[in-house]
Design a protein around this motif. Structure first.
Motif, PDB file in Angstrom:
ATOM      1  N   THR A  89     -10.878  -5.779  -0.769  1.00  0.00           N
ATOM      2  CA  THR A  89     -11.670  -5.350  -1.929  1.00  0.00           C
ATOM      3  C   THR A  89     -11.979  -6.526  -2.844  1.00  0.00           C
ATOM      4  N   ASP A  90     -10.975  -7.364  -3.098  1.00  0.00           N
ATOM      5  CA  ASP A  90     -11.210  -8.558  -3.928  1.00  0.00           C
ATOM      6  C   ASP A  90     -12.195  -9.506  -3.250  1.00  0.00           C
ATOM      7  N   LEU A  91     -12.042  -9.667  -1.949  1.00  0.00           N
ATOM      8  CA  LEU A  91     -12.954 -10.539  -1.210  1.00  0.00           C
ATOM      9  C   LEU A  91     -14.380  -9.991  -1.281  1.00  0.00           C
ATOM     10  N   ALA A  92     -14.545  -8.692  -1.092  1.00  0.00           N
ATOM     11  CA  ALA A  92     -15.873  -8.074  -1.174  1.00  0.00           C
ATOM     12  C   ALA A  92     -16.513  -8.343  -2.531  1.00  0.00           C
ATOM     13  N   HIS A  93     -15.716  -8.209  -3.593  1.00  0.00           N
ATOM     14  CA  HIS A  93     -16.231  -8.458  -4.944  1.00  0.00           C
ATOM     15  C   HIS A  93     -16.702  -9.907  -5.084  1.00  0.00           C
ATOM     16  N   ARG A  94     -15.916 -10.848  -4.586  1.00  0.00           N
ATOM     17  CA  ARG A  94     -16.268 -12.266  -4.698  1.00  0.00           C
ATOM     18  C   ARG A  94     -17.503 -12.619  -3.875  1.00  0.00           C
ATOM     19  N   LEU A  95     -17.754 -11.858  -2.816  1.00  0.00           N
ATOM     20  CA  LEU A  95     -18.907 -12.133  -1.956  1.00  0.00           C
ATOM     21  C   LEU A  95     -20.144 -11.353  -2.359  1.00  0.00           C
ATOM     22  N   GLY A  96     -19.972 -10.372  -3.262  1.00  0.00           N
ATOM     23  CA  GLY A  96     -21.110  -9.574  -3.688  1.00  0.00           C
ATOM     24  C   GLY A  96     -21.544  -8.557  -2.643  1.00  0.00           C
ATOM     25  N   ILE A  97     -20.591  -8.083  -1.829  1.00  0.00           N
ATOM     26  CA  ILE A  97     -20.899  -7.067  -0.823  1.00  0.00           C
ATOM     27  C   ILE A  97     -19.975  -5.874  -1.039  1.00  0.00           C
ATOM     28  N   GLY A  98     -20.287  -4.756  -0.427  1.00  0.00           N
ATOM     29  CA  GLY A  98     -19.458  -3.565  -0.545  1.00  0.00           C
ATOM     30  C   GLY A  98     -18.183  -3.691   0.272  1.00  0.00           C
ATOM     31  N   GLN A  99     -17.194  -2.897  -0.092  1.00  0.00           N
ATOM     32  CA  GLN A  99     -15.915  -2.937   0.617  1.00  0.00           C
ATOM     33  C   GLN A  99     -16.066  -2.545   2.085  1.00  0.00           C
ATOM     34  N   PRO A 100     -16.868  -1.525   2.446  1.00  0.00           N
ATOM     35  CA  PRO A 100     -17.024  -1.199   3.869  1.00  0.00           C
ATOM     36  C   PRO A 100     -17.638  -2.360   4.675  1.00  0.00           C
ATOM     37  N   ALA A 101     -18.622  -3.038   4.084  1.00  0.00           N
ATOM     38  CA  ALA A 101     -19.225  -4.199   4.761  1.00  0.00           C
ATOM     39  C   ALA A 101     -18.202  -5.313   4.919  1.00  0.00           C
ATOM     40  N   ALA A 102     -17.380  -5.512   3.897  1.00  0.00           N
ATOM     41  CA  ALA A 102     -16.334  -6.540   3.972  1.00  0.00           C
ATOM     42  C   ALA A 102     -15.327  -6.198   5.064  1.00  0.00           C
ATOM     43  N   ALA A 103     -14.966  -4.932   5.177  1.00  0.00           N
ATOM     44  CA  ALA A 103     -14.005  -4.523   6.216  1.00  0.00           C
ATOM     45  C   ALA A 103     -14.575  -4.783   7.606  1.00  0.00           C
ATOM     46  N   ARG A 104     -15.854  -4.464   7.814  1.00  0.00           N
ATOM     47  CA  ARG A 104     -16.490  -4.734   9.122  1.00  0.00           C
ATOM     48  C   ARG A 104     -16.541  -6.232   9.402  1.00  0.00           C
ATOM     49  N   GLU A 163      -6.400 -13.487   9.709  1.00  0.00           N
ATOM     50  CA  GLU A 163      -5.336 -12.539  10.039  1.00  0.00           C
ATOM     51  C   GLU A 163      -5.103 -11.661   8.822  1.00  0.00           C
ATOM     52  N   ARG A 164      -4.873 -10.399   9.081  1.00  0.00           N
ATOM     53  CA  ARG A 164      -4.469  -9.486   8.009  1.00  0.00           C
ATOM     54  C   ARG A 164      -2.954  -9.468   8.005  1.00  0.00           C
ATOM     55  N   GLN A 165      -2.398  -9.662   6.825  1.00  0.00           N
ATOM     56  CA  GLN A 165      -0.946  -9.707   6.704  1.00  0.00           C
ATOM     57  C   GLN A 165      -0.441  -8.534   5.895  1.00  0.00           C
ATOM     58  N   GLY A 166       0.831  -8.578   5.521  1.00  0.00           N
ATOM     59  CA  GLY A 166       1.493  -7.482   4.827  1.00  0.00           C
ATOM     60  C   GLY A 166       0.735  -6.921   3.657  1.00  0.00           C
ATOM     61  N   LYS A 167       1.115  -5.737   3.291  1.00  0.00           N
ATOM     62  CA  LYS A 167       0.485  -5.007   2.186  1.00  0.00           C
ATOM     63  C   LYS A 167       0.632  -5.738   0.861  1.00  0.00           C
ATOM     64  N   GLN A 168      -0.418  -5.654   0.053  1.00  0.00           N
ATOM     65  CA  GLN A 168      -0.435  -6.132  -1.331  1.00  0.00           C
ATOM     66  C   GLN A 168      -0.803  -4.933  -2.179  1.00  0.00           C
ATOM     67  N   GLY A 169       0.162  -4.194  -2.621  1.00  0.00           N
ATOM     68  CA  GLY A 169      -0.142  -2.944  -3.308  1.00  0.00           C
ATOM     69  C   GLY A 169      -0.756  -1.983  -2.316  1.00  0.00           C
ATOM     70  N   ARG A 170      -2.000  -1.554  -2.584  1.00  0.00           N
ATOM     71  CA  ARG A 170      -2.688  -0.660  -1.645  1.00  0.00           C
ATOM     72  C   ARG A 170      -3.503  -1.435  -0.618  1.00  0.00           C
ATOM     73  N   GLY A 171      -3.676  -2.750  -0.802  1.00  0.00           N
ATOM     74  CA  GLY A 171      -4.500  -3.544   0.093  1.00  0.00           C
ATOM     75  C   GLY A 171      -3.681  -4.377   1.053  1.00  0.00           C
ATOM     76  N   VAL A 172      -4.390  -5.088   1.917  1.00  0.00           N
ATOM     77  CA  VAL A 172      -3.778  -5.972   2.900  1.00  0.00           C
ATOM     78  C   VAL A 172      -4.262  -7.386   2.621  1.00  0.00           C
ATOM     79  N   ALA A 173      -3.332  -8.329   2.600  1.00  0.00           N
ATOM     80  CA  ALA A 173      -3.688  -9.724   2.354  1.00  0.00           C
ATOM     81  C   ALA A 173      -4.380 -10.305   3.583  1.00  0.00           C
ATOM     82  N   VAL A 174      -5.403 -11.114   3.350  1.00  0.00           N
ATOM     83  CA  VAL A 174      -6.144 -11.763   4.439  1.00  0.00           C
ATOM     84  C   VAL A 174      -5.971 -13.267   4.293  1.00  0.00           C
ATOM     85  N   VAL A 175      -5.622 -13.922   5.393  1.00  0.00           N
ATOM     86  CA  VAL A 175      -5.466 -15.374   5.406  1.00  0.00           C
ATOM     87  C   VAL A 175      -6.223 -15.956   6.588  1.00  0.00           C
ATOM     88  N   LEU A 176      -6.583 -17.214   6.456  1.00  0.00           N
ATOM     89  CA  LEU A 176      -7.259 -17.911   7.543  1.00  0.00           C
ATOM     90  C   LEU A 176      -6.253 -18.377   8.585  1.00  0.00           C
TER      91      LEU A 176
END
Length: 169
Positions: free
Chosen positions: A51-66, A78-91
């Motif tokens: 969700t944070d990444l989508a906001h920074r890119l100016g795209i919707g969360q569903p588009a960011a997930a795809r 890689e998607r890593q452990g939960k961050q609250g309700r979200g999942v952390a993404v790392v390169l």
């Protein structure tokens, strides 16, 4: 100079540079433009959620997930452990290399373009002023700088005009 002409000159220069810069960056990264921006943002801010990444890119969360699904399938994130309700993404290492290639290609396009400008020192304050004015309208430094080489912007102890405008708002 007539304001309409100046606006046209700026528009043509900005559009041409944007087309060349984004095409070079995406080609160098080997992914879509939004995928390239995601790699560049994640290189600077590892562990963002979708969700944070989508906001920074100016795209919707569903588009960011795809997009993240595609980047993950290519071994770039890689998607890593939960961050609250979200999942952390790392390169991954491949993702970091793709981000570096994208930034290098972007820089080469812009440096080549600047060679046509005789007085580059006079251009810097004009661009800083323009960016501050744009930030007042866009109100998102993250969105404005999604393909920026952030360390390069503050090299030689310079202050990023977008970051400064962000802090003031």
């Amino acid at each position: 100079m007539h304001e309409s002409r100046l606006a046209n000159l700026l528009g043509a220069a900005v559009l041409t540079l944007s087309d060349r810069m984004t095409a070079a960056a995406a080609s160098a990264a080997g992914v879509s433009l939004s995928g390239t921006a995601a790699l560049v943002v994640l290189a600077e801010f590892p562990g963002l959620g979708g969700t944070d990444l989508a906001h920074r890119l100016g795209i919707g969360q569903p588009a960011a997930a795809r997009m993240l699904d595609q980047l993950e399938a290519r071994g770039l994130v890689e998607r890593q452990g939960k961050q609250g309700r979200g999942v952390a993404v790392v390169l991954t290492e491949a993702g970091r290399a793709a981000a570096r290639r994208a930034l290098t290609a972007r820089q080469e396009v812009l440096v080549r373009a600047l060679r046509a400008v005789a007085d580059r020192d006079a251009l810097e304050p004009v661009l800083e002023e323009l960016l501050r004015g744009l930030h007042a309208e866009v109100r998102s430094g993250d969105l404005m700088c999604r393909l920026c080489d952030r360390p390069g912007c503050v090299a030689q102890r310079k202050i990023c005009p977008v970051g400064a405008a962000e802090r003031r708002s």
